[in-house]
Write an enzyme that holds these catalytic residues in place. Structure first.
Site, PDB file in Angstrom:
ATOM      1  N   SER A   1      18.448  39.156  32.438  1.00  0.00           N
ATOM      2  CA  SER A   1      17.526  39.432  31.337  1.00  0.00           C
ATOM      3  C   SER A   1      16.518  40.547  31.625  1.00  0.00           C
ATOM      4  O   SER A   1      15.739  40.903  30.735  1.00  0.00           O
ATOM      5  CB  SER A   1      16.777  38.156  30.939  1.00  0.00           C
ATOM      6  OG  SER A   1      17.606  37.338  30.141  1.00  0.00           O
TER       7      SER A   1
ATOM      8  N   LYS B   1      16.321  43.351  29.131  1.00  0.00           N
ATOM      9  CA  LYS B   1      15.454  43.369  27.952  1.00  0.00           C
ATOM     10  C   LYS B   1      14.266  44.314  28.129  1.00  0.00           C
ATOM     11  O   LYS B   1      13.613  44.680  27.130  1.00  0.00           O
ATOM     12  CB  LYS B   1      14.983  41.958  27.635  1.00  0.00           C
ATOM     13  CG  LYS B   1      16.115  40.999  27.228  1.00  0.00           C
ATOM     14  CD  LYS B   1      15.583  39.625  26.888  1.00  0.00           C
ATOM     15  CE  LYS B   1      16.672  38.686  26.386  1.00  0.00           C
ATOM     16  NZ  LYS B   1      17.484  38.098  27.454  1.00  0.00           N
TER      17      LYS B   1
ATOM     18  N   SER C   1      12.454  35.308  25.877  1.00  0.00           N
ATOM     19  CA  SER C   1      13.673  35.900  26.416  1.00  0.00           C
ATOM     20  C   SER C   1      14.874  35.662  25.511  1.00  0.00           C
ATOM     21  O   SER C   1      16.003  35.456  25.968  1.00  0.00           O
ATOM     22  CB  SER C   1      13.971  35.353  27.829  1.00  0.00           C
ATOM     23  OG  SER C   1      14.902  36.191  28.498  1.00  0.00           O
TER      24      SER C   1
END
Length: 418
Positions: free
Chosen positions: A86, A89, A149
């Site tokens: 993640s 991102k 997230s």
């Protein structure tokens, strides 16, 4: 009758002199002309150097970067390619922030959630819980992506910006190249596993620094501890936001292959550091989340306690005007292409000595930006850092007379150095 031919002296000299000068100049040794630069002040000498970074950091790769200078203070395998999870991102946010800052979209724009975005949320544990066909504000999607997230929020933003996830990924990779992230490739906007996707601790530090620097008005989302949407409240997984008031971001990440990752940043006493830890192993999410927070905090504490940075010279400033041979001009302004920063133990900033070492003989032609030597900074005689010294302007080759005259001068210097 004997005949003799006399060759006039001056024409003979004109023919022979260039050949003689070429032979003489070939014997001139190249050397560096060293000049001291005024950077050292009257500072007290503090004994001891910078100790090693914490030895109990288990991250497979880590990077600790000084925000103002961009200097890497400590690292372990910073350029080894690893799965970002993640952390991806962060690049998604950078691209979206750029669109907002440039006026191509607004925080209150409404985004229609596609089935693809909804299904992306269903594939992973991290989601914002948006529904197909729902109209969601860009600001809410940003919070859903940054704080919660949400993989679904990431896809919805990507589709809104570029029309499709694939087109947005192209924007991500173009932006990565622009930021100098030479060992990163993104295959999606959310970080779910993909064999094509990779990054490094160093590249993530570059990205985090750029995000904080370029979007100070939007960076505040990364310090939010929780966000509620559709009556579902979720907490930010970055434990450091609760533990240490100095930390104000940025992003966690985990997959079974990537391990536990964290990009964090802290500001204390007007100094900011960026820390990246990747590939931490743990038996469960609680242990993994705690370990990545502990190791990030340990690195930042070490950097704040044992290092200091100082800018000695500004890029583009003239540091000297050394002699130029065989050129259309007899001297050239020289300096640095970029700002010159150094890392030293705290309190030793005024004990630095700097010298400008110019390659000699410095012969034209050369272009602006071409290396002509180096700047060397020392602390107690030990080299701390070097950076190329460059010409700040081009110098064209001089005319025949100038070339001959300087050739003679170099020849004399070789025979009778002074």
């Amino acid at each position: 009758m004997n005949l003799s031919v006399r060759t006039p002296f001056l024409p003979l000299l004109a023919v022979c002199l260039p050949v003689i000068l070429v032979l003489v100049v070939a014997l001139v040794p190249a050397h560096a002309q060293v000049s001291d630069l005024p950077v050292a002040g009257e500072g007290a000498s503090v004994p001891g150097g910078i100790p090693s970074p914490p030895s109990d950091v288990t991250a497979a790769s880590y990077a600790l970067m000084d925000f103002d200078s961009g200097l890497m203070l400590a690292s372990r395998e910073p350029i080894v390619e690893r799965e970002p999870a993640s952390l991806t991102k962060l690049m998604t946010a950078y691209v979206v922030f750029g669109e907002i800052t440039d006026g191509r979209m607004a925080l209150d724009d409404m985004v229609s959630v596609s089935e693809r975005a909804w299904r992306t949320g269903m594939r992973g544990a991290s989601r914002m819980f948006i529904e197909v066909g729902e109209e969601v504000a860009v600001e809410d999607l940003l919070r859903g992506m940054i704080v919660q997230s949400g993989n679904d929020a990431s896809t919805a933003l990507a589709e809104h910006v570029a029309g499709s996830e694939g087109a947005f990924v192209d924007m991500m990779n173009a932006q990565a190249r622009e930021l100098g992230m030479r060992q990163s490739y993104f295959a999606n906007p959310h970080g779910l596993p993909s064999e094509e996707q990779y990054t490094t601790a160093q590249d993530m530090a570059l990205l985090a620094r750029a995000l904080i620097r370029d979007f100070p008005d939007l960076y505040g989302y990364y310090s939010e501890r929780s966000f509620e949407y559709n009556d579902i409240s979720q907490s930010n997984r970055n434990m450091l936001l609760w533990r240490d008031a100095g930390f104000d971001g940025l992003k966690t990440g985990w997959t079974s292959n990537a391990g536990y990752n964290l990009v964090s940043s802290a500001k204390r006493n007007d100094r900011r550091l960026v820390a990246v830890v990747m590939g931490i192993e743990a038996s469960d999410h609680q242990q993994g989340g705690t370990r990545r927070a502990n190791e990030s905090q340990a690195l930042v504490n070490w950097g704040m306690r044992f290092t200091a940075t100082r800018k000695l010279f500004d890029g583009g400033d003239e540091l000297g005007t050394p002699r130029v041979y065989r050129g259309a001009q007899t001297e050239v302004a020289v300096g640095l292409a970029e700002d010159f920063w150094v890392m030293v133990p705290p309190g030793r900033e005024d004990d630095l000595d700097a010298s400008m070492e110019v390659n000699q003989p410095l012969e034209a032609p050369f272009a602006a930006g071409e290396p002509v030597g180096e700047v060397v900074v020392r602390l107690n005689g030990e080299v701390v850092r070097t950076q190329p010294l460059v010409a700040l302007q081009p110098v064209e080759e001089g005319g025949l007379v100038r070339r001959l005259w300087d050739g003679a001068a170099l020849g004399i210097q070789a025979a009778w150095p002074f």
